[in-house]
Design a protein around this motif. Structure first.
Motif, PDB file in Angstrom:
ATOM      1  N   ALA A 154       0.834  -1.207   0.000  1.00  0.00           N
ATOM      2  CA  ALA A 154       0.000   0.000   0.000  1.00  0.00           C
ATOM      3  C   ALA A 154       0.868   1.256   0.000  1.00  0.00           C
ATOM      4  O   ALA A 154       0.568   2.238  -0.684  1.00  0.00           O
ATOM      5  CB  ALA A 154      -0.934  -0.007   1.205  1.00  0.00           C
ATOM      6  N   ARG A 155       1.948   1.233   0.779  1.00  0.00           N
ATOM      7  CA  ARG A 155       2.855   2.385   0.834  1.00  0.00           C
ATOM      8  C   ARG A 155       3.513   2.643  -0.517  1.00  0.00           C
ATOM      9  O   ARG A 155       3.663   3.789  -0.948  1.00  0.00           O
ATOM     10  CB  ARG A 155       3.930   2.158   1.890  1.00  0.00           C
ATOM     11  CG  ARG A 155       3.400   2.179   3.322  1.00  0.00           C
ATOM     12  CD  ARG A 155       4.557   2.146   4.303  1.00  0.00           C
ATOM     13  NE  ARG A 155       5.424   3.307   4.110  1.00  0.00           N
ATOM     14  CZ  ARG A 155       6.641   3.423   4.641  1.00  0.00           C
ATOM     15  NH1 ARG A 155       7.127   2.447   5.379  1.00  0.00           N
ATOM     16  NH2 ARG A 155       7.363   4.499   4.416  1.00  0.00           N
ATOM     17  N   ILE A 156       3.920   1.568  -1.184  1.00  0.00           N
ATOM     18  CA  ILE A 156       4.535   1.718  -2.506  1.00  0.00           C
ATOM     19  C   ILE A 156       3.511   2.253  -3.506  1.00  0.00           C
ATOM     20  O   ILE A 156       3.779   3.206  -4.241  1.00  0.00           O
ATOM     21  CB  ILE A 156       5.125   0.371  -2.971  1.00  0.00           C
ATOM     22  CG1 ILE A 156       6.304  -0.025  -2.079  1.00  0.00           C
ATOM     23  CG2 ILE A 156       5.562   0.453  -4.431  1.00  0.00           C
ATOM     24  CD1 ILE A 156       6.747  -1.465  -2.256  1.00  0.00           C
ATOM     25  N   ALA A 157       2.330   1.651  -3.526  1.00  0.00           N
ATOM     26  CA  ALA A 157       1.292   2.085  -4.460  1.00  0.00           C
ATOM     27  C   ALA A 157       0.915   3.543  -4.244  1.00  0.00           C
ATOM     28  O   ALA A 157       0.585   4.258  -5.197  1.00  0.00           O
ATOM     29  CB  ALA A 157       0.059   1.193  -4.324  1.00  0.00           C
ATOM     30  N   ASP A 158       0.979   3.991  -3.000  1.00  0.00           N
ATOM     31  CA  ASP A 158       0.642   5.378  -2.693  1.00  0.00           C
ATOM     32  C   ASP A 158       1.556   6.357  -3.417  1.00  0.00           C
ATOM     33  O   ASP A 158       1.155   7.484  -3.704  1.00  0.00           O
ATOM     34  CB  ASP A 158       0.736   5.598  -1.176  1.00  0.00           C
ATOM     35  CG  ASP A 158       0.123   6.912  -0.725  1.00  0.00           C
ATOM     36  OD1 ASP A 158      -1.095   7.088  -0.942  1.00  0.00           O
ATOM     37  OD2 ASP A 158       0.854   7.763  -0.184  1.00  0.00           O
ATOM     38  N   GLN A 159       2.776   5.922  -3.732  1.00  0.00           N
ATOM     39  CA  GLN A 159       3.764   6.797  -4.362  1.00  0.00           C
ATOM     40  C   GLN A 159       3.827   6.642  -5.881  1.00  0.00           C
ATOM     41  O   GLN A 159       4.643   7.303  -6.524  1.00  0.00           O
ATOM     42  CB  GLN A 159       5.148   6.510  -3.770  1.00  0.00           C
ATOM     43  CG  GLN A 159       5.236   6.740  -2.272  1.00  0.00           C
ATOM     44  CD  GLN A 159       4.944   8.185  -1.905  1.00  0.00           C
ATOM     45  OE1 GLN A 159       5.546   9.108  -2.458  1.00  0.00           O
ATOM     46  NE2 GLN A 159       4.011   8.393  -0.988  1.00  0.00           N
ATOM     47  N   LEU A 160       2.990   5.800  -6.455  1.00  0.00           N
ATOM     48  CA  LEU A 160       3.040   5.526  -7.890  1.00  0.00           C
ATOM     49  C   LEU A 160       1.897   6.235  -8.605  1.00  0.00           C
ATOM     50  O   LEU A 160       0.727   5.975  -8.331  1.00  0.00           O
ATOM     51  CB  LEU A 160       2.982   4.016  -8.139  1.00  0.00           C
ATOM     52  CG  LEU A 160       4.085   3.184  -7.460  1.00  0.00           C
ATOM     53  CD1 LEU A 160       3.878   1.702  -7.729  1.00  0.00           C
ATOM     54  CD2 LEU A 160       5.476   3.630  -7.922  1.00  0.00           C
ATOM     55  N   ASP A 161       2.234   7.112  -9.536  1.00  0.00           N
ATOM     56  CA  ASP A 161       1.230   7.948 -10.203  1.00  0.00           C
ATOM     57  C   ASP A 161       0.199   7.150 -10.985  1.00  0.00           C
ATOM     58  O   ASP A 161      -0.963   7.570 -11.085  1.00  0.00           O
ATOM     59  CB  ASP A 161       1.911   8.928 -11.173  1.00  0.00           C
ATOM     60  CG  ASP A 161       2.564  10.095 -10.463  1.00  0.00           C
ATOM     61  OD1 ASP A 161       2.277  10.294  -9.264  1.00  0.00           O
ATOM     62  OD2 ASP A 161       3.374  10.801 -11.099  1.00  0.00           O
ATOM     63  N   MET A 481      14.284   1.534  -5.595  1.00  0.00           N
ATOM     64  CA  MET A 481      13.149   2.444  -5.450  1.00  0.00           C
ATOM     65  C   MET A 481      12.233   1.979  -4.313  1.00  0.00           C
ATOM     66  O   MET A 481      11.746   2.783  -3.508  1.00  0.00           O
ATOM     67  CB  MET A 481      12.376   2.533  -6.755  1.00  0.00           C
ATOM     68  CG  MET A 481      11.234   3.538  -6.733  1.00  0.00           C
ATOM     69  SD  MET A 481      10.529   3.794  -8.383  1.00  0.00           S
ATOM     70  CE  MET A 481       9.130   4.858  -7.964  1.00  0.00           C
ATOM     71  N   LYS A 482      12.017   0.679  -4.218  1.00  0.00           N
ATOM     72  CA  LYS A 482      11.211   0.126  -3.124  1.00  0.00           C
ATOM     73  C   LYS A 482      11.810   0.504  -1.779  1.00  0.00           C
ATOM     74  O   LYS A 482      11.098   0.961  -0.865  1.00  0.00           O
ATOM     75  CB  LYS A 482      11.126  -1.393  -3.262  1.00  0.00           C
ATOM     76  CG  LYS A 482      10.420  -2.095  -2.112  1.00  0.00           C
ATOM     77  CD  LYS A 482      10.516  -3.606  -2.199  1.00  0.00           C
ATOM     78  CE  LYS A 482      11.880  -4.109  -1.781  1.00  0.00           C
ATOM     79  NZ  LYS A 482      11.918  -5.596  -1.695  1.00  0.00           N
ATOM     80  N   GLU A 483      13.104   0.332  -1.656  1.00  0.00           N
ATOM     81  CA  GLU A 483      13.762   0.615  -0.381  1.00  0.00           C
ATOM     82  C   GLU A 483      13.729   2.099  -0.048  1.00  0.00           C
ATOM     83  O   GLU A 483      13.603   2.474   1.126  1.00  0.00           O
ATOM     84  CB  GLU A 483      15.196   0.081  -0.420  1.00  0.00           C
ATOM     85  CG  GLU A 483      15.238  -1.453  -0.419  1.00  0.00           C
ATOM     86  CD  GLU A 483      16.626  -2.021  -0.665  1.00  0.00           C
ATOM     87  OE1 GLU A 483      17.532  -1.220  -1.008  1.00  0.00           O
ATOM     88  OE2 GLU A 483      16.795  -3.249  -0.525  1.00  0.00           O
ATOM     89  N   ARG A 484      13.825   2.965  -1.060  1.00  0.00           N
ATOM     90  CA  ARG A 484      13.721   4.403  -0.808  1.00  0.00           C
ATOM     91  C   ARG A 484      12.338   4.760  -0.275  1.00  0.00           C
ATOM     92  O   ARG A 484      12.192   5.533   0.672  1.00  0.00           O
ATOM     93  CB  ARG A 484      13.983   5.195  -2.100  1.00  0.00           C
ATOM     94  CG  ARG A 484      15.437   5.306  -2.492  1.00  0.00           C
ATOM     95  CD  ARG A 484      15.656   6.427  -3.490  1.00  0.00           C
ATOM     96  NE  ARG A 484      14.856   6.298  -4.700  1.00  0.00           N
ATOM     97  CZ  ARG A 484      15.218   5.611  -5.767  1.00  0.00           C
ATOM     98  NH1 ARG A 484      16.385   4.959  -5.786  1.00  0.00           N
ATOM     99  NH2 ARG A 484      14.442   5.550  -6.831  1.00  0.00           N
ATOM    100  N   ILE A 485      11.303   4.182  -0.873  1.00  0.00           N
ATOM    101  CA  ILE A 485       9.934   4.475  -0.436  1.00  0.00           C
ATOM    102  C   ILE A 485       9.721   3.985   0.992  1.00  0.00           C
ATOM    103  O   ILE A 485       9.158   4.693   1.841  1.00  0.00           O
ATOM    104  CB  ILE A 485       8.912   3.836  -1.394  1.00  0.00           C
ATOM    105  CG1 ILE A 485       8.957   4.529  -2.762  1.00  0.00           C
ATOM    106  CG2 ILE A 485       7.493   3.916  -0.805  1.00  0.00           C
ATOM    107  CD1 ILE A 485       8.130   3.835  -3.833  1.00  0.00           C
ATOM    108  N   LEU A 486      10.160   2.774   1.278  1.00  0.00           N
ATOM    109  CA  LEU A 486       9.878   2.165   2.577  1.00  0.00           C
ATOM    110  C   LEU A 486      10.780   2.658   3.692  1.00  0.00           C
ATOM    111  O   LEU A 486      10.496   2.425   4.868  1.00  0.00           O
ATOM    112  CB  LEU A 486       9.975   0.644   2.467  1.00  0.00           C
ATOM    113  CG  LEU A 486       8.982  -0.017   1.491  1.00  0.00           C
ATOM    114  CD1 LEU A 486       9.176  -1.532   1.473  1.00  0.00           C
ATOM    115  CD2 LEU A 486       7.539   0.342   1.834  1.00  0.00           C
ATOM    116  N   SER A 487      11.839   3.375   3.336  1.00  0.00           N
ATOM    117  CA  SER A 487      12.756   3.867   4.371  1.00  0.00           C
ATOM    118  C   SER A 487      12.239   5.115   5.079  1.00  0.00           C
ATOM    119  O   SER A 487      12.744   5.490   6.126  1.00  0.00           O
ATOM    120  CB  SER A 487      14.124   4.176   3.760  1.00  0.00           C
ATOM    121  OG  SER A 487      14.032   5.232   2.825  1.00  0.00           O
TER     122      SER A 487
END
Length: 512
Positions: A154-161, A481-487
């Motif tokens: 959900a956190r990753i999807a939140d950042q994807l346009d 990119m995943k790790e940047r979002i989740l960090s």
């Protein structure tokens, strides 16, 4: 004579392309809610034949196993309960229901900028599914999915346009209690994104508990009912042509709680639906029309999504084949039926049978996502991240799916043909009086951002540049990119008081 001009214009283009700040929404080349409908796999005659066959199936065959409350509601508006235990639907009842059903549904986000308008041929892409495994792209192994995995998705999807909504894509296998799993699914998704969320519930009592939790998240029942930001994905039928009793009871609870409903019919062609693509569409349409009667009998005009989700079998084995060309056609045909009824609709696309985000996954995901968009499907579910015919979910694939869907949306946008876009004046000025190329023209610079979609991770460099950049790997870049979002902390997390209230009332498994 042209070389200096070419160098100068190339420099201007490079400076222009370096502008990376987000464009205003009206300038973005692709966005949620763009109009599809350019592709029609069914002729007008075929659409009408499918409609008539669905009406005949409902009036002559009907559906079994409706709960007593559903029977009472549907027979009160004109359905007929037979002595064989099947409830049948006269054609006039179906036509009346279609006429009075809600034809424009807004699915709210917790943040209003993520609201989705479902009407006509507006297209939105998002996640969905009930994967029981997570795909590890580096070890090439599958493991059971957890509530943390769901929250991270959900956190990753939140950042994807290009991911416009988040329907639960996986099951929290680390929470064995069904009530706690249902409640933690809602919490994990809503704490990870302010986009619209979809989920399902095992029992009606669990749905009531979840709605209570949503009241806390929204700031009260009135605030929730004004802007319900979670919808119920409801498998109200067990194909072929039977109601799912417990799911129907959940649906009734959600309707009374003000939650939008996805009427989900998920037969499998050749197994629980006819093997012919047309027959699978007929059965799905018939089942969803029965569901539409059910919803409107309880609450006329309640927001409901016409969720024809028939899947395809590989008839050699009987296994599901979500990445097949037949699946892409099946979804597109369902979308055309939604437009025929002028009802908000959803179906599945973007599924990979491949076990990893590889070339097979790319062609499988792109084919059905493009066809779903071009057919004007309002809600394209399972559009990113799904592998192994819905058994596995992959965070990296979700990120790569954002790039893929961006290209699908560009196909959906189509080709503008206008006096300006045919470019005769630009051709004349370039060829007769200009440098003989278009690199630095005002038109080129104006269209670079507004008409062209550029991948975030996809590599378009030359082999020489690729080597100079140490041969960047697509999956490695997706992991980074995943790790940047989740960090970083999720902006969607609730304020401290709200979170404390939720945790006081419900057993939340995610750490604070």
């Amino acid at each position: 004579m042209t070389a200096p001009s070419s160098r100068r214009s190339g420099g201007r283009a490079a400076r222009f392309s370096a502008r990376t700040s987000p464009l205003a929404d009206h300038l973005r080349p692709v966005r949620a809610g763009m109009a599809g409908g350019q592709y029609n796999p069914l002729s007008e005659t075929a659409v009408n034949r499918i409609h008539q066959a669905a009406l005949a199936a409902l009036s002559e065959i009907g559906l079994a196993n409706a709960p007593a409350s559903g029977i009472a509601a549907m027979t009160a508006v004109g359905a007929i309960m037979g002595t064989d235990g099947r409830i049948r639907f006269p054609a006039a009842l179906i036509e009346d229901t279609i006429a009075r059903a809600n034809r424009s549904v807004t699915l709210c986000g917790r943040d209003p900028r993520h609201d989705l308008e479902l009407s006509g041929s507006r297209v939105h892409y998002g996640t969905a599914g009930a994967a029981v495994h997570m795909v590890d792209v580096h070890t090439r192994e599958y493991r059971e999915s957890t509530v943390q995995d769901l929250h991270d998705a959900a956190r990753i999807a939140d950042q994807l346009d290009n991911i416009h909504f988040v329907q639960r894509p996986m099951v929290c296998r680390d929470i064995p209690d069904n009530r706690e799993m249902d409640l933690n699914t809602v919490y994990a998704c809503c704490a990870g994104t302010t986009k619209h969320v979809g989920t399902s519930f095992t029992e009606a009592a669990f749905a009531r508990d979840a709605i209570e939790m949503l009241h806390v998240m929204a700031g009260g029942e009135d605030a929730w009912r004004a802007r319900p930001f979670v919808s119920n994905s409801n498998c109200f039928v067990v194909p072929p042509m039977k109601f799912a009793t417990e799911s129907c009871e959940v649906m009734e609870t959600c309707i009374r709680g003000g939650m939008p409903i996805l009427l989900l019919s998920a037969g499998q062609a050749g197994a629980t639906a006819p093997a012919s693509i047309a027959g699978a569409i007929v059965q799905a349409v018939a089942e969803c029309l029965a569901g539409l009667v059910y919803v409107n009998a309880i609450a006329p005009g309640h927001p409901a999504i016409f969720g024809t989700w028939p899947f395809v079998s590989d008839l050699r084995t009987g296994a599901m084949s979500g990445g097949s060309g037949e699946q892409a056609l099946l979804t597109a045909g369902c979308a055309q039926m939604h437009r025929f009824y002028a009802l908000p609709g959803g179906a599945a696309a973007g599924i990979a049978d491949s076990k990893l985000p590889d070339m097979q996954a790319g062609w499988e995901q792109m084919c059905s996502n493009v066809m779903a968009g071009l057919s004007g499907l309002n809600m394209v579910y399972e559009a990113a991240g799904m592998h192994a015919s819905l058994l596995g979910f992959c965070h990296e694939s979700l990120i790569l799916g954002d790039d893929l869907i961006g290209q699908a949306l560009r196909c959906l946008k189509g080709i503008e043909v206008s006096e300006d876009s045919v470019s005769l004046d630009v051709i004349r000025a370039t060829c007769l009086d200009g440098p003989g190329h278009y690199l630095g023209s005002d038109q080129t610079l104006a269209l670079m951002q507004t008409d062209y979609v550029y991948p975030t991770l996809g590599d378009r460099t030359s082999p020489k540049e690729w080597i100079e950049r140490d041969r960047p790997d697509l999956l490695t870049r997706a992991t980074e990119m995943k790790e940047r979002i989740l960090s970083s902390r999720s902006a969607a997390r609730f304020d401290a008081l709200t979170d404390a209230e939720i945790r006081k009332r419900f057993a939340i498994h995610l750490p604070q």
